[in-house]
Design an enzyme around this catalytic site. Structure first.
Site, PDB file in Angstrom:
ATOM      1  N   CYS A  78       0.867  -1.176   0.000  1.00  0.00           N
ATOM      2  CA  CYS A  78       0.000   0.000   0.000  1.00  0.00           C
ATOM      3  C   CYS A  78       0.901   1.223   0.000  1.00  0.00           C
ATOM      4  CB  CYS A  78      -0.893  -0.009   1.241  1.00  0.00           C
ATOM      5  SG  CYS A  78      -1.814   1.517   1.522  1.00  0.00           S
ATOM      6  N   CYS A 189      -0.942   3.671  -6.507  1.00  0.00           N
ATOM      7  CA  CYS A 189      -1.747   2.933  -5.528  1.00  0.00           C
ATOM      8  C   CYS A 189      -1.807   1.506  -6.026  1.00  0.00           C
ATOM      9  CB  CYS A 189      -3.144   3.531  -5.413  1.00  0.00           C
ATOM     10  SG  CYS A 189      -4.308   2.526  -4.450  1.00  0.00           S
TER      11      CYS A 189
END
Length: 269
Positions: A78, A189
């Site tokens: 992440c 992302c």
């Protein structure tokens, strides 16, 4: 080391299932290793949380799973979490902690127009760490930043078997649709590689899409090949979440598709 006998245990963590894009590349490179995946759906999305909240949740998750399955490495799959949790995790664990950062350097190198876009979460695009990467590697580029929570939600829905809402997707990307010399896009992302084809449809002028999964897989390999695995009894790949699902039964297809045998809920204090 015979990796079929010694299966290092790797934990991938994300607030959702976007980290599958990183896990996918690692499993492709190292298919016989032991993989655990935790998505903190109770804390989703991290882009809307404070840094302290992200740190505390990630630390608690990694500690709990390490007790159940002694870990050989942790991958923070992440970008948002990686910008804040890596120092704390490295203070608390003696194993490799591998983060995910936007691929700004290779994007700046490959762009012909020197006009590149960073597509990430709202949390990632405003982090000082991103400013440092741009100042260090992309000073000769015009770098556009677009932070979106909606795209994360769209990717999550796709993973769960729903169709992508192209109208919503195009609306999120609207600021870049008219930028015809924007030739390189950083998928900042881990959710976004999972909807790369749909993004490319909306931004046909983009020639290069940069993501971090392949580089992270090679990093895991370089750090762990030849290292004796801590857990000699790992039997199968497991997935964890932090909150029960109302439609949990639908995750059987997700588990099978990504190579996991079970979905277990862990309780954070």
């Amino acid at each position: 080391m015979d990796i079929k006998k010694e299966r290092p245990t790797i934990l991938f963590c994300d607030s959702g299932m976007g980290g599958f894009s990183v896990y996918r590349e690692t499993k492709k490179l190292l298919p016989d290793w032991h993989y655990l995946y935790c998505f903190d759906n109770g804390g989703f999305p991290y882009s809307e949380r404070s840094e302290e909240s992200i740190i505390q949740r990630m630390l608690a998750i990694c500690r709990l799973i390490n007790i159940m399955h002694p870990l050989d490495a942790i991958v923070i799959a992440c970008n948002t979490a990686s910008t804040v949790v890596l120092p704390v995790l490295r203070e608390n664990f003696s194993i490799p902690i591998i983060g995910t950062v936007p691929a700004i350097k290779p994007a700046a190198e490959i762009s012909n127009t020197k006009h590149i876009g960073l597509l990430a979460t709202k949390g990632t695009v405003k982090r000082p760490y991103v400013d440092e990467l741009i100042n260090k590697f992309a000073m000769d580029c015009q770098v556009e930043r677009l932070g979106s929570t909606k795209l994360v939600e769209i990717a999550e829905q796709k993973i769960r078997g729903h169709s992508v809402d192209m109208v919503k997707l195009k609306n999120e990307l609207q600021p870049w649709i008219g930028m015809m010399d924007l030739d390189t896009l950083i998928l900042g992302c881990t959710h976004f590689p999972l909807i790369k084809e749909e993004i490319q449809f909306c931004l046909p002028q983009v020639k290069h899409f940069m993501e971090s999964g392949g580089a992270i897989a090679k990093r895991v390999q370089s750090l762990l090949v030849g290292v004796e695995a801590k857990d000699k009894n790992n039997k199968y790949n497991r997935m964890f979440c932090t909150q029960h699902f109302d439609e949990e039964f639908k995750f059987n297809q997700v588990l099978n598709l990504w190579g996991f045998e079970s979905l277990d809920v862990i309780e954070l204090n």
